[in-house]
Design a protein around this motif. Structure first.
Motif, PDB file in Angstrom:
ATOM      1  N   ASP A 101      40.219  52.726  78.983  1.00 35.64           N
ATOM      2  CA  ASP A 101      39.180  51.760  79.646  1.00 35.64           C
ATOM      3  C   ASP A 101      37.654  52.874  78.981  1.00 35.64           C
ATOM      4  N   TYR A 102      37.970  54.131  78.269  1.00 39.18           N
ATOM      5  CA  TYR A 102      36.301  54.888  79.115  1.00 39.18           C
ATOM      6  C   TYR A 102      36.040  55.515  78.126  1.00 39.18           C
ATOM      7  N   PRO A 126      32.417  50.554  77.323  1.00 44.61           N
ATOM      8  CA  PRO A 126      32.191  49.304  78.083  1.00 44.61           C
ATOM      9  C   PRO A 126      33.105  47.948  77.835  1.00 44.61           C
ATOM     10  N   HIS A 180      38.185  48.351  73.928  1.00 44.96           N
ATOM     11  CA  HIS A 180      39.211  48.734  74.667  1.00 44.96           C
ATOM     12  C   HIS A 180      40.441  49.385  73.560  1.00 44.96           C
ATOM     13  N   VAL A 237      44.549  60.722  84.226  1.00 37.41           N
ATOM     14  CA  VAL A 237      43.795  59.482  83.982  1.00 37.41           C
ATOM     15  C   VAL A 237      44.683  58.585  84.499  1.00 37.41           C
ATOM     16  N   GLY A 252      40.605  50.616  84.191  1.00 40.72           N
ATOM     17  CA  GLY A 252      39.480  51.818  84.590  1.00 40.72           C
ATOM     18  C   GLY A 252      40.202  53.442  83.358  1.00 40.72           C
ATOM     19  N   GLY A 253      41.250  52.902  83.509  1.00 43.47           N
ATOM     20  CA  GLY A 253      41.909  54.416  82.948  1.00 43.47           C
ATOM     21  C   GLY A 253      42.313  54.510  81.957  1.00 43.47           C
TER      22      GLY A 253
END
Length: 282
Positions: free
Chosen positions: A115-116, A119, A122, A148, A153-154
């Protein structure tokens, strides 16, 4: 499974002594690995065809063969970016895993979707997970991220993404290699394959992300019940269910669709597929 033991893919073989001087901590090893590997796409470097063949090295000893062909210096000695081993996230990870196992630290690779990076999308990704004596900790040695989350979010493991798709909670077309790439590189069938890859890596077959065997297919297919079962067991095993871990091992051993045989097809990006013999004499 004993994650301190090298697999046929992580084994450095004749290069094992190169790991001796490395630090025993994951952050220090990750720093060395970033000095050894360059991403074939993410670097922005236009590598010639002979260098791009390095992305199919597959085995750690062959990755290190490529480095040794250019350098006699220790692994921590700085390499220019253009002269590093051409690879991808899987290669950053497997070298890290190999070095940690060499130091006696249990380590394994985890496959999923990060997810990083973007935005809105994925991206498929592989990172390292190691046992610190009390819990598993995930680390991204490609980016130097030390802790992580294996969740939103990770890095979302492929099993989590599949389960969320089956519950109707996500837009699965936003999971894949990239939003600008062909449809077959994202979506339900792609995530389905990554559940098989996640299981294979967990069982010590740390193959390339473009290797094809058994149940890996561009089609979603009608064998979704077994993918559901694998995803459920993987999540339960992550939560500490040892029975689920044993069931995963039994399922992997008994179902030939899930594990590679002696031969696989390597569907290398931008090149014609090739047949690869996984049997090695050393």
């Amino acid at each position: 499974m004993d994650y301190t033991r090298q697999t046929r893919f992580s084994n450095p073989r004749q290069h094992a002594a190169l790991f001796d001087p490395l630090p025993a901590d994951p952050d220090g090893i990750g720093e060395v690995v970033r000095n050894l590997v360059v991403h074939y796409r993410g670097s922005g470097i236009d590598f010639p065809p002979d260098r791009l063949t390095e992305i199919d090295s597959r085995w750690v000893d062959r990755m290190l063969d490529a480095d040794r062909g250019r350098y006699a210096a220790p692994l921590a000695e700085p390499r220019p970016q253009s002269q590093r081993i051409v690879g991808c996230c899987r290669d950053f990870t497997l070298l890290t895993v190999a070095a940690l196992r060499h130091k006696g630290v249990p380590a394994r690779s985890r496959i999923g979707f990060a997810d990083y990076f973007d935005p809105l999308f994925h991206l498929d990704h592989v990172i390292t997970e190691y046992w610190d004596g009390s819990r598993w900790i995930a680390t991204d040695s490609q980016l130097g991220l030390p802790d992580v989350r294996l969740s939103t979010g990770g890095l979302r493991p492929a099993a989590q993404v599949w389960a969320a798709y089956r519950r109707g909670e996500i837009d699965v077309d936003k999971f894949g290699v990239g939003p600008e790439l062909p449809d077959e590189l994202r979506g339900a069938a792609f995530v389905r394959n990554y559940v098989i890859y996640e299981l294979a890596h967990r069982r010590g077959d740390e193959l390339l992300l473009w290797d094809v065997w058994g149940g890996v297919s561009l089609q979603l297919g009608d064998d979704l019940a077994v993918i559901d079962e694998i995803a459920d067991l993987l999540q339960s095993a992550d939560a500490g269910d040892r029975g689920a871990e044993r069931k995963l091992a039994d399922l992997y051993a008994s179902d030939p669709r899930l594990r590679p045989g002696d031969h696989i097809t390597c569907a290398t990006p931008d090149r014609a597929p090739s047949r690869v013999d996984l049997r090695r004499s050393t």
